[in-house]
Write an enzyme that holds these catalytic residues in place. Structure first.
Site, PDB file in Angstrom:
ATOM      1  N   ASP A  64       0.745  -1.199  -0.020  1.00  0.00           N
ATOM      2  CA  ASP A  64       0.085   0.079  -0.108  1.00  0.00           C
ATOM      3  C   ASP A  64       0.885   1.321   0.055  1.00  0.00           C
ATOM      4  OD1 ASP A  64       1.331  -0.438   2.509  1.00  0.00           O
ATOM      5  OD2 ASP A  64      -0.955  -0.190   3.775  1.00  0.00           O
ATOM      6  N   HIS A  65       2.081   1.426   0.428  1.00  0.00           N
ATOM      7  CA  HIS A  65       2.837   2.390   0.471  1.00  0.00           C
ATOM      8  C   HIS A  65       3.557   2.538  -0.491  1.00  0.00           C
ATOM      9  CE1 HIS A  65       2.174   1.778   4.840  1.00  0.00           C
ATOM     10  NE2 HIS A  65       2.814   2.997   5.151  1.00  0.00           N
ATOM     11  N   ARG A 540       9.294   2.354  11.379  1.00  0.00           N
ATOM     12  CA  ARG A 540      10.122   2.186  10.409  1.00  0.00           C
ATOM     13  C   ARG A 540      11.424   1.916  11.111  1.00  0.00           C
ATOM     14  NH1 ARG A 540      10.013   7.865   7.961  1.00  0.00           N
ATOM     15  NH2 ARG A 540       7.725   7.380   7.829  1.00  0.00           N
TER      16      ARG A 540
HETATM   17  C1  MIC Z   1       4.084   6.305   8.491  1.00  0.00           C
HETATM   18  O1  MIC Z   1       2.775   6.589   8.430  1.00  0.00           O
HETATM   19  O2  MIC Z   1       4.780   6.788   8.679  1.00  0.00           O
HETATM   20  C2  MIC Z   1       4.199   5.068   7.992  1.00  0.00           C
HETATM   21  C3  MIC Z   1       4.935   5.149   6.578  1.00  0.00           C
HETATM   22  O3  MIC Z   1       3.018   4.233   7.386  1.00  0.00           O
HETATM   23  C4  MIC Z   1       5.244   4.192   8.791  1.00  0.00           C
HETATM   24  C5  MIC Z   1       5.531   3.047   8.354  1.00  0.00           C
HETATM   25  C6  MIC Z   1       6.796   3.391   7.647  1.00  0.00           C
HETATM   26  O4  MIC Z   1       7.729   4.022   7.805  1.00  0.00           O
HETATM   27  O5  MIC Z   1       6.915   2.262   6.450  1.00  0.00           O
HETATM   28  C7  MIC Z   1       4.238   4.009  10.094  1.00  0.00           C
HETATM   29  O6  MIC Z   1       3.625   4.628  10.568  1.00  0.00           O
HETATM   30  O7  MIC Z   1       4.656   3.388  10.812  1.00  0.00           O
HETATM   31 FE1  SF4 Z   2      -0.050   4.823   5.081  1.00  0.00          FE
HETATM   32 FE2  SF4 Z   2       1.118   5.543   7.229  1.00  0.00          FE
HETATM   33 FE3  SF4 Z   2      -0.052   7.342   5.887  1.00  0.00          FE
HETATM   34 FE4  SF4 Z   2      -1.690   5.534   7.363  1.00  0.00          FE
HETATM   35  S1  SF4 Z   2      -0.242   6.923   8.178  1.00  0.00           S
HETATM   36  S2  SF4 Z   2      -2.175   6.051   5.199  1.00  0.00           S
HETATM   37  S3  SF4 Z   2      -0.254   3.824   6.891  1.00  0.00           S
HETATM   38  S4  SF4 Z   2       1.403   6.256   5.524  1.00  0.00           S
END
Ligand code: MIC
Ligand code: SF4
Length: 645
Positions: A64-65, A540
């Site tokens: 999804d990312h 992360r």
């Molecule tokens: C975010 O909202 O910062 C993310 C991207 O979803 C991260 C995960 C990531 O860094 O891949 C999270 O919230 O853990």
């Molecule tokens: Fe995706 Fe993180 Fe944003 Fe939620 S907060 S939509 S998991 S990047």
């Protein structure tokens, strides 16, 4: 003595330890899920542990990312994740199926269960009455390999809701923004927020999930709602009523703290740049010109939220100076909107409809312009996260977002003179799981396919007897993992390649960090000094793994955010807390420090004497690790610890 919901679930899953706050508890886990940006590492780590098949009842790998695919890297990662899921016994949610938290809520979350996710917004599942906790990839990998999940038992805080939300213009987003205003981004550290009180009955599961999702911004370990008739109604609508169990706190249940919030008094709120707790009522900043509006993310992308947005937009045109982008949270939401003609209303108004993914929330496209005001229904507005350091990002409810897109300025949606339909939760969602690939029984002919950008997980050497290193950075309070390891379209494709991604460590704070750290490696390595709540935000593990690769030996801070602290330990970096806060003031960038007798102190009282060689004084700092954490740090981290058991 009565029990609260958290105690009940923890006790039912207890392997060892107990639920006294502050004590270590080991738990059985029912579900683990990963997303692609953290999942490549998590599955590489699972592979490195050397187990054939996941040992938890349910594992799901989402994509999804990392969806931009501006070159081969993301697509290669997706293929790796799909083949790894097939090999190791996980469900695979294909690109296009939606944001992990929204899809998980729809299709897998179950009251009374415990889920871990390699994403900090995993607590979304708390809206379903599930204990859902965000963890680093390696933590998830070891649990999938059969280890219990170990955690320091948080305090349980009751948030008692009274009254009723003044719908339609005021939403669950305003509840969590109000709490963020009251408690700040460190208000929930070391705590689980358990919602209760008569106001709970009035909220449906997706509204509850908005609140538990953004509970992550409080720094809370997780948040949870009871499981009641509303939970049953949601599960029924998803064709999963068999997953329902009732869950409520006993009469006389005890809490470490009780916060009472009267829903009647909540008004439309907005978080101003650059922190989710910089919250004011919208009316206080009304009139400011808006350049971009983004609606969606795992916080506010349910079918009800999107339907309300479509209803506000219907028959209007997005203001001349505004770009409106909408990303529905899941394929289910998207398909239902499309079949009801609601995406047509959005398109007619001038919205740019994106795919069901994280998108602009993590800087994957739609970066705002220089000095632009971007209004988002998302959960984080950290500096630079949108992809533009010079932009001003605000967070507010999705209906207010729609009103601002039409009006072209920040406006309390109640004053916008717009119509909104009365929205009811659907009795039946459209169920079509054709993008979820179930695990295979026979995996003998499955090959895990790795593209050239997928590199092995680096492993740290054993802990040194003495750490002598230079302070490469001295930082303020609330440093985020976005500050440490930025995301966005340029950096995210390197999530499966630590040597490459390490070049971006602290890039937005100090462009020279990575090269200075590389140079310092030959000279003992580096130390970073932080203020309070160091490492808040994302889960992360790259924010620990990449600095470790660059030779980071220790972080000395006033306090740490939970997930990042664990990630540091898991990758063999010593997290130390100043014993006296004034020592934070004394220390300077480029000071050379020496910490002697590291393993012995770790095995002893964990109070380290740090000598500042540059300025000629000593101070005390403590590591506060539990037994398992000390053991694994002594071995160089969780991977060597797990492999050599
Ligand atoms: C975010 O909202 O910062 C993310 C991207 O979803 C991260 C995960 C990531 O860094 O891949 C999270 O919230 O853990
Ligand atoms: Fe995706 Fe993180 Fe944003 Fe939620 S907060 S939509 S998991 S990047």
């Amino acid at each position: 003595m009565g029990k609260n919901i958290v105690q009940k679930i923890f006790e039912a899953h207890r392997v060892y330890g107990d639920t006294t706050p502050g004590s270590t508890i080991g738990l059985n886990v029912d579900q683990v899920y990963t997303q692609d940006a953290t999942g490549t590492m998590a599955w590489l780590e699972f592979e490195a542990i050397g187990i054939d098949r996941v040992k938890v009842p349910l594992a799901v790998s989402y994509v999804d990312h990392n969806m931009l695919q501006s070159n081969f890297m993301n697509a290669d990662d997706h293929r790796f994740l799909q083949t790894a899921a097939a090999k190791f016994g996980a469900y695979f949610s294909k690109p296009g199926n939606g944001i992990c938290h929204q899809v998980h809520l729809e299709r897998f979350a179950a009251p009374g269960e415990i889920a871990l996710g390699t994403d900090s917004h995993t607590p979304t599942g708390g809206g379903m009455g599930m204990i859902a906790i965000g963890v680093g990839g390696l933590e998830a990998a070891t649990v999938m390999a059969g280890a219990p999940f170990e955690i320091t038992m948080p305090k349980v805080v009751q948030v008692k809701l009274t009254g009723k939300l003044q719908r339609p213009w005021i939403t669950a987003m305003d509840v969590i923004l109000t709490l963020l205003k009251m408690l700040t981004v460190k208000g929930g550290v070391g705590k689980i927020m358990e919602y209760g009180g008569p106001g709970v009955k009035d909220m449906n599961v997706t509204e509850r999930a908005t609140i538990t999702n953004m509970g992550a911004e409080l720094g809370a370990t997780t948040s949870i709602f009871p499981s009641d008739k509303k939970t049953l109604a949601f599960l029924k609508a998803e064709g999963r009523e068999g997953d329902w169990v009732e869950l409520k706190a006993d009469k006389g249940a005890e809490y470490a703290e009780v916060i009472v919030l009267d829903l009647n008094t909540i008004e439309p709120m907005i978080a101003q740049p650059h922190s989710p707790d910089n919250v004011v009522p919208i009316r206080e900043i009304a009139g400011k010109k808006v350049d971009q509006v983004c609606i969606g993310s795992c916080t506010n992308s349910s079918y009800e939220a999107m339907r309300a947005v479509a209803s506000v937009l219907k028959g209007h045109t997005v203001s001349e100076g505004v770009n409106l982008l909408i990303n529905p949270g899941s394929k289910q939401v998207y398909e239902m909107l499309a079949r009801k003609g609601l995406t047509a209303d959005m398109i007619a108004a001038g919205a740019r409809i994106l795919e069901a993914s994280c998108g602009p929330c993590i800087g994957m496209g739609a970066a705002p312009g220089t000095g632009h005001v971007s209004i988002r229904s998302y959960n984080r507005n950290f500096h630079g996260r949108s992809g533009t350091k010079e932009a001003f990002v605000y967070l507010t409810n999705p209906i207010a977002c729609a009103a601002m897109a039409v009006k072209g300025e920040i406006i309390d949606p109640r004053d916008a003179g717009l119509h909104i339909d009365k929205i009811k939760e659907p009795e039946k969602f459209l169920i079509n799981d054709n993008l979820i690939i179930p695990p295979k029984a026979d995996t003998s002919d499955v090959q895990v396919i790795k593209g050239p950008n997928i590199k092995e997980v680096p492993v740290k050497e054993q802990l040194r007897d003495s750490i002598e290193a230079e302070v490469l950075l001295k930082l303020d309070n609330n440093i985020t993992t976005d500050d440490i390891m930025p995301a966005g379209s340029k950096v995210l494709p390197f999530r499966s390649n630590i040597p490459a991604i390490s070049e971006f460590v602290f890039e937005n704070i100090d462009k020279t960090f990575s090269s200075r750290a590389q140079a310092a490696k030959a000279n003992g390595g580096s130390i970073v000094v932080g203020g309070e709540n160091y490492g808040q935000g994302s889960s992360r593990e790259h924010a620990a793994l990449a600095p470790m690769f660059l030779g980071l030996q220790a972080v000395i801070a006033k306090s740490f955010a939970r997930i990042h602290r664990t990630n540091l330990i898991n990758f063999g970096i010593l997290p130390l807390v100043f014993k006296a806060e004034e020592d934070y003031e004394k220390i300077g960038k480029n000071d050379r420090l020496i910490i002697k007798n590291v393993p012995d102190t770790l095995k002893g009282d964990q109070t380290f004497t740090v000598e500042n060689l540059t300025k000629g004084y000593t101070f005390k700092a403590a590591s506060n690790l539990n037994d398992r954490e000390r053991e694994l740090l002594l071995k160089g981290g969780l991977l060597p610890y797990t492999k050599n058991r």
